[in-house]
Design an enzyme around this catalytic site. Structure first.
Site: not given
Ligand code: NAD
Length: 281
Positions: A48, A182, A222, A225, A234
């Protein structure tokens, strides 16, 4: 805040903030806001390229290091670097990591797991786990090493619930942590009528209903946002509970479909893809 006890006795918060796709100037205020809202779990990764910003936010929060559960992930292009964990600690500006994962089942992941196991035994890492590994790959790790993975990160949300995989993990005492909890903000998922209906019933938003479902289904979450209102929302998940019937209705949304598809070609590319970690602010 609910906590889960990992298979080595360590306690881990069930909800935290994810920092994927956050540049350092975005990650630092987002993590600082999260810590001010009583988040105590932060997820980052070498890939990241924001570990320094996460470390700065932890310091600026004024919280004691032990008050925060810090999680990060080693990237495959660093798996054969014997100093990969020391360098990660230096970027985070900390003496220890609460949970370290191998980010992808690519390259020489057995050598990287050995690095993690040694760091665990030296107390530099309090628990170790895996991300995006299959059941067969987890079995190989368990058969090869003394220290079992404590956590498995995978894409989990109401459209991809990983029910069979979770049954296997439970037999090994490994806890599921949901990435994309999400659905990466997928409009169709957030607009499912059931989340609106239950949101009206409990005075919560659709996102909060989805996140609450995860908690009750045993998934550590996790959500990502940078929006201060969403960050606050959240973590506001612990003053209501879905009924068994409501949990079953959400379980019925499972389509076993992911938003991210891994391929052998992608995994091979990850081994040579070097994140510019040394250039980060
Ligand atoms: P997420 O499913 O958490 O969705 C995030 C998106 O949802 C935000 O960008 C926003 O657009 C929306 N959102 C967030 N809170 C909201 C709310 N209260 N109401 C409405 N919309 C909302 O997706 P993410 O952030 O991509 O994934 C979460 C975390 O998982 C990442 O930040 C990372 O730490 C981890 N991750 C790990 C891998 C891996 O390969 N291990 C891959 C992807 C993500």
């Amino acid at each position: 805040m609910e906590v889960v006890t990992l298979n080595n006795g360590l306690k881990m918060p069930m909800a935290g903030i994810g920092t994927y796709l956050m540049t350092p100037d975005v990650a630092e205020p987002a993590v600082l806001k999260a810590l001010a809202e009583d988040y105590r779990l932060i997820d980052t990764a070498n890939a990241y390229v924001n570990e320094k910003a996460v470390g700065r936010a932890m310091k600026k929060s004024g919280l004691a290091r032990e008050a925060v559960f810090l999680e990060t992930k080693l990237w495959p292009s660093f798996y054969e670097d014997p100093d990969a964990i020391e360098k990660t600690l230096a970027r985070l500006d900390t003496d220890y990591i609460d949970l370290l994962l191998l980010h992808q089942p690519a390259g020489n992941f057995l050598q990287a797991y050995k690095l993690m196991e040694d760091a665990y035994k030296a107390g530099k890492v309090k628990s170790i786990g895996l991300s995006n590994f299959s059941e067969a790959q987890i079995r190989e790790i368990i058969d090869t090493f003394d220290v079992k993975p404590a956590v498995l990160q995978a894409e989990v949300h109401p459209y991809n619930q990983e029910k069979a995989f979770k049954k296997y993990l439970a037999t090994e005492g490994i806890i599921m942590q949901a990435w994309y909890p999400l659905g990466h903000g997928d409009d169709a998922l957030l607009a499912e009528p059931i989340f609106d209906r239950l949101g009206d019933k409990y005075g919560k938003t659709p996102a909060q209903i989805i996140l609450r479902w995860h908690i009750q289904d045993g998934n550590i979450i996790i959500p990502g946002s940078k929006n201060p209102d969403h960050i606050k929302e959240n973590i506001d998940l612990f003053d209501f509970a879905l009924t068994d019937e409501e949990m079953a209705e959400i379980a019925a949304l499972d389509k076993e479909t992911r938003f991210y598809t891994s391929t052998p070609e992608l995994l091979a590319r990850y081994v040579t893809m070097v994140p510019p970690v040394d250039e980060q602010e």
